[in-house]
Scaffold this motif. Structure first.
Motif, PDB file in Angstrom:
ATOM      1  N   VAL A 167       0.941  -1.033   0.075  1.00 46.19           N
ATOM      2  CA  VAL A 167      -0.061  -0.206   0.051  1.00 46.19           C
ATOM      3  C   VAL A 167       0.947   1.285  -0.053  1.00 46.19           C
ATOM      4  CG1 VAL A 167      -1.734   1.285   1.283  1.00 46.19           C
ATOM      5  CG2 VAL A 167      -1.914  -0.963   1.302  1.00 46.19           C
ATOM      6  N   LEU A 168       1.968   1.388   0.849  1.00 40.79           N
ATOM      7  CA  LEU A 168       2.941   2.595   1.099  1.00 40.79           C
ATOM      8  C   LEU A 168       3.455   2.709  -0.284  1.00 40.79           C
ATOM      9  CD1 LEU A 168       3.997   1.931   4.460  1.00 40.79           C
ATOM     10  CD2 LEU A 168       2.498   3.469   3.950  1.00 40.79           C
ATOM     11  N   ARG A 169       3.937   1.683  -1.174  1.00 40.90           N
ATOM     12  CA  ARG A 169       4.854   1.833  -2.297  1.00 40.90           C
ATOM     13  C   ARG A 169       4.103   2.615  -3.289  1.00 40.90           C
ATOM     14  NH1 ARG A 169       7.511  -2.631  -6.203  1.00 40.90           N
ATOM     15  NH2 ARG A 169       8.363  -0.904  -7.678  1.00 40.90           N
ATOM     16  N   PRO A 170       2.878   2.491  -3.619  1.00 40.53           N
ATOM     17  CA  PRO A 170       2.278   3.397  -4.597  1.00 40.53           C
ATOM     18  C   PRO A 170       2.073   4.705  -4.127  1.00 40.53           C
ATOM     19  CG  PRO A 170       0.721   1.750  -4.034  1.00 40.53           C
ATOM     20  CD  PRO A 170       2.110   1.243  -3.572  1.00 40.53           C
ATOM     21  N   LEU A 171       1.494   4.828  -2.869  1.00 43.82           N
ATOM     22  CA  LEU A 171       1.427   6.249  -2.326  1.00 43.82           C
ATOM     23  C   LEU A 171       2.757   6.915  -2.169  1.00 43.82           C
ATOM     24  CD1 LEU A 171      -0.719   5.302   0.900  1.00 43.82           C
ATOM     25  CD2 LEU A 171      -1.639   6.386  -1.129  1.00 43.82           C
ATOM     26  N   GLY A 172       3.735   6.275  -2.298  1.00 42.06           N
ATOM     27  CA  GLY A 172       5.225   6.937  -2.112  1.00 42.06           C
ATOM     28  C   GLY A 172       5.178   7.922  -3.227  1.00 42.06           C
ATOM     29  N   VAL A 173       4.203   7.858  -4.465  1.00 40.09           N
ATOM     30  CA  VAL A 173       4.647   9.119  -5.536  1.00 40.09           C
ATOM     31  C   VAL A 173       3.992  10.168  -5.209  1.00 40.09           C
ATOM     32  CG1 VAL A 173       5.304   7.400  -7.350  1.00 40.09           C
ATOM     33  CG2 VAL A 173       2.867   7.759  -6.935  1.00 40.09           C
ATOM     34  N   VAL A 174       3.050  10.266  -4.221  1.00 37.56           N
ATOM     35  CA  VAL A 174       1.963  11.112  -3.967  1.00 37.56           C
ATOM     36  C   VAL A 174       2.748  12.691  -3.772  1.00 37.56           C
ATOM     37  CG1 VAL A 174       0.141  12.171  -2.691  1.00 37.56           C
ATOM     38  CG2 VAL A 174      -0.110   9.870  -3.361  1.00 37.56           C
ATOM     39  N   PRO A 175       3.882  12.604  -2.985  1.00 36.60           N
ATOM     40  CA  PRO A 175       4.692  13.982  -2.773  1.00 36.60           C
ATOM     41  C   PRO A 175       5.258  14.669  -4.073  1.00 36.60           C
ATOM     42  CG  PRO A 175       5.189  12.239  -1.055  1.00 36.60           C
ATOM     43  CD  PRO A 175       4.462  11.571  -1.943  1.00 36.60           C
ATOM     44  N   LEU A 176       5.623  13.517  -5.038  1.00 42.26           N
ATOM     45  CA  LEU A 176       6.224  14.101  -6.565  1.00 42.26           C
ATOM     46  C   LEU A 176       4.804  14.698  -7.167  1.00 42.26           C
ATOM     47  CD1 LEU A 176       8.284  13.822  -8.221  1.00 42.26           C
ATOM     48  CD2 LEU A 176       7.548  11.604  -9.096  1.00 42.26           C
ATOM     49  N   PHE A 177       3.728  14.106  -6.905  1.00 41.09           N
ATOM     50  CA  PHE A 177       2.522  14.652  -7.661  1.00 41.09           C
ATOM     51  C   PHE A 177       2.075  16.126  -7.182  1.00 41.09           C
ATOM     52  CE2 PHE A 177       0.709  10.513  -9.595  1.00 41.09           C
ATOM     53  CZ  PHE A 177       2.028  10.399 -10.423  1.00 41.09           C
ATOM     54  N   LEU A 178       2.202  16.624  -6.015  1.00 38.19           N
ATOM     55  CA  LEU A 178       1.827  17.535  -5.243  1.00 38.19           C
ATOM     56  C   LEU A 178       2.698  18.987  -5.850  1.00 38.19           C
ATOM     57  CD1 LEU A 178       1.442  16.625  -1.647  1.00 38.19           C
ATOM     58  CD2 LEU A 178      -0.331  16.602  -3.514  1.00 38.19           C
ATOM     59  N   PRO A 179       2.051  19.862  -6.157  1.00 44.44           N
ATOM     60  CA  PRO A 179       3.075  21.001  -6.848  1.00 44.44           C
ATOM     61  C   PRO A 179       4.110  21.651  -5.592  1.00 44.44           C
ATOM     62  CG  PRO A 179       0.891  21.236  -7.170  1.00 44.44           C
ATOM     63  CD  PRO A 179       0.768  20.208  -6.532  1.00 44.44           C
ATOM     64  N   PRO A 180       5.422  21.525  -5.705  1.00 50.60           N
ATOM     65  CA  PRO A 180       6.120  21.805  -4.706  1.00 50.60           C
ATOM     66  C   PRO A 180       5.856  23.439  -4.072  1.00 50.60           C
ATOM     67  CG  PRO A 180       7.406  21.605  -6.686  1.00 50.60           C
ATOM     68  CD  PRO A 180       6.073  21.326  -7.134  1.00 50.60           C
ATOM     69  N   MET A 181       5.260  24.094  -4.636  1.00 54.37           N
ATOM     70  CA  MET A 181       4.695  25.358  -4.034  1.00 54.37           C
ATOM     71  C   MET A 181       3.571  25.247  -2.941  1.00 54.37           C
ATOM     72  SD  MET A 181       3.436  28.823  -5.998  1.00 54.37           S
ATOM     73  CE  MET A 181       1.767  28.047  -6.151  1.00 54.37           C
ATOM     74  N   MET A 182       2.640  24.260  -3.289  1.00 51.11           N
ATOM     75  CA  MET A 182       1.769  23.648  -2.270  1.00 51.11           C
ATOM     76  C   MET A 182       2.231  23.220  -1.025  1.00 51.11           C
ATOM     77  SD  MET A 182      -1.322  21.790  -3.623  1.00 51.11           S
ATOM     78  CE  MET A 182      -1.882  22.350  -5.191  1.00 51.11           C
ATOM     79  N   LEU A 183       3.286  22.337  -1.207  1.00 49.84           N
ATOM     80  CA  LEU A 183       3.957  21.889  -0.065  1.00 49.84           C
ATOM     81  C   LEU A 183       4.598  23.035   0.783  1.00 49.84           C
ATOM     82  CD1 LEU A 183       5.771  18.474  -1.298  1.00 49.84           C
ATOM     83  CD2 LEU A 183       3.842  18.777   0.274  1.00 49.84           C
ATOM     84  N   ALA A 184       5.453  23.872   0.162  1.00 48.62           N
ATOM     85  CA  ALA A 184       5.761  25.089   0.526  1.00 48.62           C
ATOM     86  C   ALA A 184       4.815  26.155   1.466  1.00 48.62           C
ATOM     87  CB  ALA A 184       6.472  25.901  -0.464  1.00 48.62           C
TER      88      ALA A 184
ATOM     89  N   ALA B 276       3.618  27.557   6.939  1.00 52.97           N
ATOM     90  CA  ALA B 276       2.622  27.964   7.874  1.00 52.97           C
ATOM     91  C   ALA B 276       2.684  27.006   9.229  1.00 52.97           C
ATOM     92  CB  ALA B 276       1.204  27.903   7.255  1.00 52.97           C
ATOM     93  N   VAL B 277       2.753  25.576   8.918  1.00 54.81           N
ATOM     94  CA  VAL B 277       2.713  24.630   9.929  1.00 54.81           C
ATOM     95  C   VAL B 277       3.809  24.809  10.708  1.00 54.81           C
ATOM     96  CG1 VAL B 277       2.765  22.091  10.319  1.00 54.81           C
ATOM     97  CG2 VAL B 277       1.314  22.985   8.713  1.00 54.81           C
ATOM     98  N   ALA B 278       5.135  24.718  10.385  1.00 53.51           N
ATOM     99  CA  ALA B 278       6.300  24.789  11.162  1.00 53.51           C
ATOM    100  C   ALA B 278       7.013  26.123  11.198  1.00 53.51           C
ATOM    101  CB  ALA B 278       7.453  23.826  10.560  1.00 53.51           C
ATOM    102  N   GLN B 279       6.359  26.999  10.536  1.00 53.23           N
ATOM    103  CA  GLN B 279       7.127  28.443  10.543  1.00 53.23           C
ATOM    104  C   GLN B 279       8.525  28.411   9.969  1.00 53.23           C
ATOM    105  OE1 GLN B 279       5.244  31.354  11.370  1.00 53.23           O
ATOM    106  NE2 GLN B 279       3.465  29.844  11.537  1.00 53.23           N
TER     107      GLN B 279
ATOM    108  N   LEU C 124      -2.063  17.624   2.998  1.00 59.26           N
ATOM    109  CA  LEU C 124      -3.211  17.605   2.438  1.00 59.26           C
ATOM    110  C   LEU C 124      -4.408  17.742   3.848  1.00 59.26           C
ATOM    111  CD1 LEU C 124      -3.249  14.620   0.128  1.00 59.26           C
ATOM    112  CD2 LEU C 124      -3.205  16.937  -0.531  1.00 59.26           C
ATOM    113  N   GLY C 125      -3.740  17.484   4.793  1.00 58.46           N
ATOM    114  CA  GLY C 125      -4.770  17.809   6.114  1.00 58.46           C
ATOM    115  C   GLY C 125      -4.872  19.352   6.299  1.00 58.46           C
ATOM    116  N   ARG C 126      -3.702  19.763   6.348  1.00 61.91           N
ATOM    117  CA  ARG C 126      -3.604  21.169   6.702  1.00 61.91           C
ATOM    118  C   ARG C 126      -4.491  21.953   5.425  1.00 61.91           C
ATOM    119  NH1 ARG C 126      -1.660  25.490  10.243  1.00 61.91           N
ATOM    120  NH2 ARG C 126      -1.706  27.088   9.062  1.00 61.91           N
ATOM    121  N   LEU C 127      -4.357  21.649   4.316  1.00 58.05           N
ATOM    122  CA  LEU C 127      -5.238  22.475   3.287  1.00 58.05           C
ATOM    123  C   LEU C 127      -6.533  22.010   3.529  1.00 58.05           C
ATOM    124  CD1 LEU C 127      -3.146  21.726  -0.083  1.00 58.05           C
ATOM    125  CD2 LEU C 127      -3.402  23.850   1.255  1.00 58.05           C
ATOM    126  N   LEU C 128      -7.120  20.870   3.927  1.00 55.60           N
ATOM    127  CA  LEU C 128      -8.613  20.468   4.323  1.00 55.60           C
ATOM    128  C   LEU C 128      -8.982  21.477   5.591  1.00 55.60           C
ATOM    129  CD1 LEU C 128     -10.489  18.508   3.109  1.00 55.60           C
ATOM    130  CD2 LEU C 128      -9.949  16.977   5.091  1.00 55.60           C
TER     131      LEU C 128
END
Lengths: 512, 221
Positions: free
Chosen positions: A80-97, A102-105, A278-282
């Motif tokens: 299960v974890l293996r296919p989920l591993g690509v999700v961070p690559l799919f998220l636009p880096p700016m969104m992670l930023a 905001a979360v960790a200042q 994703l939780g933070r955006l939600l």
């Protein structure tokens, strides 16, 4: 392979991918080049290279164990974890930023390093995972007889390392050419973190002189090319080294008491790279600090749909068109790369549009297509597909060529002996056999197209996309609308991969 | 008239010579066995006859028609109407047994209604009646090779090239397939060029044996 078909595909690639670069290069004057030596380019380039190296090293440190644990061990929920591993690559880096600052200042360089490493470690992980699972059981058995699990690791790690390093090279390339993350963390306030891509953007924005921007980009281009050349060599070695015709797959390695710590490492990495963002955006979409409620969440989503319907539609349509064009073009070019020695000379040219900084490629598109004769195309959404096809076709071509390399040539020979011509051989024999790779190429290009920002910044037609809307909006303050739009975009990005996982029985081949 | 005629044919890849000025005549209805160590040029010989490899020098003629002149391909592989049985069968993994044959017939411009009938007939010939809808992944090694043989015969070739067709099979299946090959050759009047590592098994149906070494004929009997 049919020569006219390959020539047509090559001509299309020259028009879409190389012509913008050739036109830009022609505009460089000696003055532009000399200005390069008087500017502060050298220290900036050094800082950017260091940034890329740091991120690539972190991606390697996180990606190799993740790939190994999910592909070759009896870790709980590994499949299960293996296919989920690509999700961070799919998220636009700016969104992670957006989320982690905001979360960790976090601010400045640490924020940029952290976000880029999270975003790129899956590149190493997927390459490493595929390499580990392609090692023949007999190789491992021979090592096990010599010295147990330790000997197995010592024997197999060198086989998996070239592909992992290829992933690290790509992580380096993505990082040094990324404009959005350093721009965002610097925009938040001190300490600033300027990188080389910023200065190319600023040079065009202030001077609007293509020659100066190209001259400014040359050192970064050289650095990217220097990294992509070994990456291509490592890819070829990694893709083929460990595959034998009568392949036998190995049983999972028993981790014993380390099963759960391994799970915590992999699940934790995914939480930081995907689930917490994703939780933070939600949370933000549902009201955030003002108090979370389903009502607020519904309002934010309906506002996102209402205000950005056109942008979302443009993004999806151009990403679908780009992915379709890239798959067709990539199949013809990728097949020629693998089956014809002469066509192999195309490979370095294919990576050129990806090797130039994205901002510069966007400017090249403006210079090439902003003419009276092509005004209708220039003003339409089709130009976005033209831009993205030229830039991303290399991924589809390399995925196809990798898959063709693993395809028994006698299948095509048998069709040829039956009187089947080249286009039909490609359509009826090669394409069906390569369907999971073609689907992988489609999904990868679709995802990259939806999350692309840098190349589209200067192209007016691309200013009506969901990603551009988010980029614009976050500079005017964050609210539930931005979070909801970001989540909507993420949903669209993961949708094709999700549908494939649910309905297709074969694994999606995403790797070049 | 010879079925196959090679006149001083050389094939090189880089510095390596795979066939070295090879001259060879194969008569019609002959079953020529080609043996030799690995790398001696056996498969290259078949690929050159089929038009899948192009010679650097020399000429290839098939049934009196010149098919290639040096590197110039006069008749491309797809128009030579040669049956080729590959070492691993080379069955297309996404097509059923019947579809493999129908696909070949499509390209021989056989009418749609006729194709299904011919596919069933060919499968029956190789004793695989009822296997029409079976996919390659569900076939045993022997069944797969027989489907491949049926497919190779679908173009109604006068010349059949066999590239170690018995390699992956066990002893009983090898004997059965060899018997089938002998019977088909007699019935259809085929010319066969048969590359093998195990000549003793095929000698019973062969009319001549050729030993290759380093791209040259070392021995002939």
């Amino acid at each position: 392979m049919s020569r006219p078909l390959v020539l047509l595909a090559a001509a299309l690639f020259v028009l879409l991918g190389l012509a913008p670069l050739a036109l830009m290069a022609a505009r460089v004057t000696p003055e532009d080049l000399s200005a390069l030596f008087t500017s502060d380019a050298a220290p900036l380039l050094g800082r950017t290279a260091l940034y890329g190296l740091g991120v690539a090293a972190l991606a390697l440190l996180l990606g190799v164990p993740f790939g190994f644990l999910t592909a070759r061990t009896d870790m709980p929920l590994a499949s299960v974890l293996r296919p989920l591993g690509v999700v961070p690559l799919f998220l636009p880096p700016m969104m992670l930023a957006m989320v982690w600052t905001a979360v960790a200042q976090m601010r400045g360089a640490p924020a940029a390093y952290f976000v880029s490493a999270l975003s790129t470690f899956p590149l190493v992980a997927v390459f490493a995972a595929r390499a580990f699972e392609r090692i023949d059981a007999r190789l491992e058995d021979a090592a096990r007889l010599v010295g147990g699990t330790r000997a197995v690791l010592r024997a197999t790690l060198p086989l998996a390392l070239p592909p992992a390093l290829c992933g690290a090279c790509l992580a380096f390339v993505f990082t040094i050419n990324d404009f959005s993350v350093p721009d965002y963390v610097s925009w938040l306030g001190l300490p600033k973190f300027s990188v080389y891509a910023d200065s190319i953007y600023a040079t065009w924005r202030i001077d609007a002189r293509a020659g100066r921007a190209v001259a400014m980009a040359l050192p970064l281009f050289a650095l990217t090319l220097l990294t992509l050349v070994p990456a291509l060599a490592l890819r070829r070695r990694g893709a083929l080294a460990s595959v034998v015709p009568d392949f036998r797959s190995s049983a999972p390695i028993a981790l014993g008491p380390w099963r759960w710590p391994a799970f915590v490492f992999c699940a934790g990495l995914l939480a930081v790279g995907a689930f917490i963002p994703l939780g933070r955006l939600l949370w933000e979409a549902g009201g955030g600090h003002k108090g979370w409620s389903f009502g607020e969440l519904a309002t934010a989503f309906s506002m996102a749909l209402e205000r950005s319907r056109g942008d979302v539609r443009n993004s999806v349509v151009s990403a679908l068109a780009t992915a379709s064009a890239c798959v067709v073009l990539g199949l013809v070019l990728g097949h020629a790369l693998e089956r014809s020695r002469r066509a192999r000379a195309l490979e370095p040219w294919l990576v050129l549009p990806l090797a130039v900084p994205a901002v510069l490629f966007g400017i090249g598109i403006v210079v090439l297509w902003n003419r009276d004769a092509t005004a209708a195309l220039y003003d339409s959404n089709a130009l976005v597909a033209v831009l993205l096809t030229g830039r991303f076709v290399v991924f589809a071509a390399l995925i196809s060529s990798g898959a063709v390399a693993a395809l028994d040539p006698s299948l095509e020979d048998a069709a040829r002996m039956a009187g089947v011509g080249p286009p039909r051989r490609l359509a009826c024999i090669v394409a069906p056999a390569l369907r999971s790779s073609l689907a992988g190429g489609f999904v990868l290009v679709f995802v990259l197209s939806l999350r692309e920002l840098d190349a589209t910044l200067f192209v007016p037609a691309a200013n009506h996309t969901a990603m551009f809307r988010i980029f614009n909006q976050i500079h005017f303050g964050r609210d539930g609308f931005v979070a909801a739009l970001a989540l909507l975009l993420v949903f669209l990005i993961v949708l094709p991969g999700l549908l494939w996982s649910l309905f297709a029985r074969k694994r999606l081949e995403l790797l070049p | 008239m010879s079925a196959v005629s090679l006149d001083a044919v050389s094939v090189r890849i880089g510095a390596r010579t795979l066939l070295d000025a090879l001259t060879l005549e194969v008569a019609e209805r002959e079953h020529l066995l080609v043996v030799g160590p690995s790398g001696s040029g056996k498969t290259t010989l078949l690929r050159t006859i089929a038009g899948l490899a192009s010679p650097d020098t020399g000429a290839v003629s098939l049934f009196g028609t010149q098919a290639s002149d040096g590197a110039r391909m006069l008749v491309p592989a797809e128009r030579r109407r040669i049956g080729f049985l590959f070492q691993n069968g080379a069955l297309w993994p996404h097509m059923s047994a019947a579809r493999q044959i129908e696909f070949v017939l499509e390209h021989a411009a056989v009418a749609a209604r006729e194709r299904a009938r011919r596919a069933s007939e060919l499968l029956e010939w190789v004793e695989l009646r009822g296997f029409e809808q079976r996919m390659p992944a569900t076939l045993s090694g022997g069944e797969a090779q027989r489907v491949a043989l049926a497919r190779a015969l679908a173009v109604e070739p006068k010349l059949l090239l066999l590239d170690e067709p018995l390699g992956p099979l066990d002893f009983e299946l090898r004997a059965a397939l060899l018997a089938k090959l002998g019977e088909l050759q007699q019935r259809l009047g085929l010319t066969v060029v048969h590359v093998t590592h195990a000549p003793e098994e095929a000698r019973a149906i062969a009319t001549r044996t050729l030993r290759l070494r380093a791209g040259r004929i070392e021995d002939e009997r």
